[in-house]
Design a protein around this motif. Structure first.
Motif, short mmCIF file in Angstrom:
data_model
loop_
_atom_site.label_atom_id
_atom_site.label_comp_id
_atom_site.label_asym_id
_atom_site.label_seq_id
_atom_site.Cartn_x
_atom_site.Cartn_y
_atom_site.Cartn_z
N ASP A 78 -11.45 40.87 7.62
CA ASP A 78 -12.13 39.77 6.89
C ASP A 78 -12.04 39.99 5.38
O ASP A 78 -12.89 39.53 4.64
N GLN A 119 -16.29 30.26 4.12
CA GLN A 119 -15.11 31.11 4.07
C GLN A 119 -15.50 32.53 4.49
O GLN A 119 -15.53 33.44 3.69
N SER A 120 -15.77 32.70 5.82
CA SER A 120 -16.30 33.98 6.27
C SER A 120 -15.22 35.03 6.46
O SER A 120 -15.50 36.20 6.57
N GLY A 121 -13.97 34.58 6.56
CA GLY A 121 -12.90 35.53 6.85
C GLY A 121 -12.79 35.82 8.35
O GLY A 121 -11.93 36.58 8.77
N GLN A 122 -13.66 35.22 9.14
CA GLN A 122 -13.60 35.44 10.60
C GLN A 122 -12.63 34.44 11.22
O GLN A 122 -12.91 33.23 11.27
N LEU A 123 -11.50 34.96 11.69
CA LEU A 123 -10.44 34.11 12.20
C LEU A 123 -10.93 33.20 13.31
O LEU A 123 -10.60 32.01 13.38
N GLN A 124 -11.78 33.75 14.16
CA GLN A 124 -12.16 32.99 15.35
C GLN A 124 -13.12 31.87 15.03
O GLN A 124 -13.13 30.84 15.72
N MET A 126 -10.12 38.63 3.35
CA MET A 126 -9.80 37.41 2.61
C MET A 126 -10.98 36.48 2.47
O MET A 126 -10.83 35.35 1.99
N LYS A 127 -12.18 36.95 2.86
CA LYS A 127 -13.33 36.05 2.71
C LYS A 127 -13.72 35.95 1.23
O LYS A 127 -13.20 36.67 0.41
N TYR A 128 -14.64 35.02 0.93
CA TYR A 128 -15.01 34.73 -0.46
C TYR A 128 -15.09 35.97 -1.35
O TYR A 128 -15.87 36.68 -1.47
N ALA A 185 -10.86 29.11 14.11
CA ALA A 185 -10.25 28.51 15.29
C ALA A 185 -11.24 27.61 16.02
O ALA A 185 -10.90 26.52 16.47
N TYR A 186 -12.46 28.06 16.07
CA TYR A 186 -13.52 27.29 16.71
C TYR A 186 -13.69 25.94 16.04
O TYR A 186 -13.69 24.88 16.67
N VAL A 215 -10.69 23.69 16.80
CA VAL A 215 -10.72 23.10 18.14
C VAL A 215 -11.76 22.00 18.22
O VAL A 215 -11.49 20.91 18.74
N PHE A 275 -8.48 33.00 22.92
CA PHE A 275 -8.24 33.05 21.47
C PHE A 275 -9.56 33.15 20.69
O PHE A 275 -9.67 33.83 19.69
N MET A 276 -10.57 32.37 21.21
CA MET A 276 -11.82 32.32 20.46
C MET A 276 -12.77 33.44 20.82
O MET A 276 -13.64 33.76 20.03
#
Lengths: 641, 105
Positions: free
Chosen positions: B101, A614-619, B103-105, A622-623, A626, B25-26
């Motif tokens: 970020d 749960q890094s909080g990194q959106l991408q 919302m991370k842990y 997404a990775y 996919v 996106f990525m």
């Protein structure tokens, strides 16, 4: 209908409940005197109603076709579980409940009046009177119960009031311990009572005393037929019910709470722990007497044996105690043993039920003179501020009223004619003799012991030399003196009531006659006991000490109450706490808790390891998504088709 | 149906758009460009709807209608997304996606 004229009896307990609620809720908002007066007025009103009910019952409506009937002037459905399991609340009038009404209201009224003097200036005066009203309410509800379940409810209520009043001085650790002990021991006994009630009602399908005690109704046959471990279920049920009675009435081996209960204020000891609550066990057996006598005579043998043994056992302990209230407590245990013995040896019927009549008679007379003894002891304690006999002596000059009334009570309990105790004890001994001579001789011996320990107490407190008193001992103030004199008069006259005309096992009046041989023997041993006490304690001398030194073993055992308390402590501490509770606690702490803690620890460890996802990194998310979609697609392509 | 253009050619274009969108996106760090990449993905899908409708079921309209739906939803989504991005900008003093970020842990 005859029952209509008694419908006012429902107010007897309700008045006291109202007084309890009023005084208890307003408590400190009332002036102490006002609180006391409210409670006293309530109990006096209840006493007037009880007396009129007694007069109306015994000299009128009660006697129908030559025997006393059971009247139910009021009954209300309280809880309905199923068609057969219904719990009712009501008022039942029969000879013994009417008699108990008189006893409870009389002694309670006297104690209320006496307490004005005894508790004067005490902190919590209002609370004290509120609890007295609560107790009187519960006790009256108990004696007038129409069914076993109602009796059980009030049975617990008197237990609570007793607990509250023993622990009245709640800042004293010994009082707290004593109240706890009383509550736990009686509660333990009540467990037996409850199981007994359930067994009995399961087989008979009723709680009602009216139905249960109907002779020849065949209602008991279903329970009497089923047997368990060599005795019928009915016998078991009745023995278990007796266990509840034995706990409340302090029968061996459940007697240990009563001497400690003396931590409460002395008037409370007089009311609860001498005259009324502790005889509830006797009353319970008497209430179910038809069931005992007709359904399970074996259970009655148990009652007789426990009664006889307890009376002897407690009397021996009473001889060596030095705390005057404890002497009286053991004396109470011993006298209740007498009542149980009388019930146990009784048969069902009018003449055959002599023991039943004797037991109720002794209950009645004992309530008067034992309340008097306690109130007298209270007056002595009030005067010298100590419970120990060694701090007392020569008090007859300082406390003439207390001395005189105490002497009357001591003579009454010793069975000296023409005082009350003589008549009832005579009937008990006669009944015991008719059943089994050994019971007679043990009862006879106890009569001697009773006379001896009462006069040992009397001589050591009121005769002999003056001690160093803090201030000159003063006699009882008027409020206390009134109660003492009233009860002294009662102790003189109640013996002349022709009790068998009113109370008998099957309700038919009959006439008893004096048993001259029994009377002569019991008076002889009572006089011998008094003489021995006078010889040992009246003269300055060391007879008693030398006698104690001559029998060191017996003296020590009696002085230490036969180490029953120590046995209880050993059983609870060593067997239960160390042997059972400790391993269970260990298992609980290490195995049960360990499993739970281990699961929690494992979860915490795993989440610690994977929380980086749960890094909080959106991408990154997404990775992963996919990649997942691609993986599913590949799966579908290669295996799906 | 359209002279000289096979369905295959159009699909190549839409697939290329789709994966360009995924890639953007990525990889892109700017939230606005990420939003643009999402629009690319949606429009690749729209092209597919239209082209399949045209080539496979020329006498029906579902594909066209659906592409209109997607356009509508995309417009709403863009409005919400830009509102969020504006708020992110106010709180974080930037619209770099790696900053967001909390919302991370």
């Amino acid at each position: 209908m005859h029952t209509d004229m008694f419908s006012y009896t429902v107010w007897i307990p309700l008045i006291l409940l109202a007084a309890f609620l009023l005084v208890g809720l307003l408590s400190d908002k009332l002036k102490p005197l006002v609180a006391g007066l409210i409670s006293t007025a309530a109990i006096l009103l209840a006493a007037v109603l009880a007396y009129s009910a007694a007069a109306g019952y015994f000299f009128g409506a009660g006697l129908q076709d030559g025997h006393y009937t059971t009247l139910i002037p009021f009954e209300q459905l309280w809880l309905r579980f199923t068609d057969t399991l219904v719990i009712k609340m009501g008022i039942l009038l029969d000879p013994i409940s009417v008699m108990m009404l008189v006893v409870v209201t009389t002694v309670s009224a006297m104690v209320h009046i006496y307490s004005f003097g005894y508790m004067k200036g005490e902190k919590g005066f209002q609370r004290y009177y509120a609890f007295l009203s609560l107790f009187s309410f519960s006790m009256l509800g108990l004696v007038m119960a129409t069914n076993l379940f109602q009796m059980y409810i009030f049975w617990e209520l008197v237990g609570v009031s007793s607990y509250l009043l023993i622990g009245f001085y709640y800042q004293r650790p010994s009082a707290v311990a004593a109240s706890k002990k009383a509550f736990i021991v009686t509660r333990f006994a009540d467990l037996g009572f409850l199981i007994g009630i359930l067994l009995l009602s399961y087989y008979t399908r009723t709680f009602d005393f009216m139905t249960l005690t109907q002779p020849n109704s065949g209602i008991l046959s279903s329970a009497a037929g089923v047997s368990f471990m060599g005795a019928s279920v009915l016998t078991w049920a009745l023995v278990l019910i007796f266990m509840g009675g034995a706990g409340k009435s302090a029968m061996f081996p459940l007697h240990i709470w009563l001497p400690d209960a003396m931590e409460g204020p002395t008037p409370v000891s007089a009311l609860i722990h001498a005259a009324t609550m502790v005889v509830a066990g006797v009353y319970l057996v008497a209430r179910l007497f038809a069931v005992y006598a007709l359904g399970a005579p074996a259970a009655l043998e148990v009652v007789a044996f426990i009664g006889a043994f307890t009376s002897l056992f407690a009397a021996i302990i009473a001889i060596t105690q030095t705390d005057i209230k404890r002497v009286l407590a053991y004396s109470t245990i011993s006298q209740i043993g007498y009542m149980m013995l009388a019930l146990g040896v009784s048969g069902y019927g009018s003449e055959a039920g002599l023991g039943y009549t004797a037991s109720m008679f002794h209950l009645f007379t004992h309530a008067m003179f034992k309340a008097l003894l306690f109130l007298g002891a209270g007056a002595v304690i009030h005067a010298v501020h100590s419970n120990e006999m060694t701090d007392m002596g020569g008090l007859r000059k300082h406390l003439p009223i207390t001395h005189f009334t105490f002497l009357i009570a001591a003579l009454a309990i010793s069975g000296i004619p023409p005082l009350a105790g003589f008549f009832s004890k005579d009937e008990i001994l006669a009944a015991a003799h008719g059943h089994y001579p050994l019971y007679f001789w043990s009862g006879w011996f106890v009569a001697g012991l009773t006379a001896f320990y009462m006069f040992r107490l009397y001589f050591r407190v009121f005769w002999g030399e003056d001690r160093q008193y803090e201030h000159k001992p003063h006699d009882a103030p008027p409020s206390m003196a009134i109660a003492l004199i009233f009860l002294a008069l009662a102790s003189v006259v109640v013996g002349f009531i022709p009790f068998s005309h009113y109370v008998s096992a099957n309700g038919e009046p009959y006439t008893t006659h004096m048993h001259w041989q029994v009377a002569a023997l019991s008076v002889a041993i009572a006089v011998a006991g008094i003489g021995l006490a006078a010889w040992m304690y009246l003269r300055p001398g060391t007879v008693a000490d030398r006698l104690a030194a001559a029998m060191p073993g017996l003296y020590k055992w009696s002085k230490n109450k036969f180490y029953i308390d120590e046995i209880y402590l050993w059983v609870t501490r060593t067997l239960i706490f160390k042997g059972l509770a400790w391993p269970i606690a260990w298992f609980d702490r290490h195995v049960v808790d360990g499993t739970m803690n281990g699961m929690a620890w494992a979860t915490a460890q795993v989440s610690e390891k994977i929380k980086g996802l749960q890094s909080g990194q959106l991408q990154q998310y997404a990775y992963a998504m996919v990649l997942g979609a691609v993986a599913f697609l590949l799966l579908l392509l290669y295996w799906g088709a | 149906m359209i002279e000289g253009i096979e369905v295959f050619d159009v699909l190549v274009v839409s697939t290329a758009m789709f994966f360009i969108g995924i890639y953007g996106f990525m990889v892109r760090k700017n939230l606005i460009t990420i939003l643009m990449s999402v629009e690319l993905i949606l429009n690749a899908v729209n092209i597919n709807f239209v082209i399949f409708n045209k080539y496979l079921y020329p006498d029906m309209l579902q594909g066209y209608i659906f592409s209109l739906f997607v356009t509508g939803i995309a417009a709403a989504e863009a409005a919400v997304a830009i509102a969020i991005i504006l708020n992110v900008y106010r709180h974080m003093k930037g619209i770099d996606v790696e900053q967001v970020d909390t919302m991370k842990y």
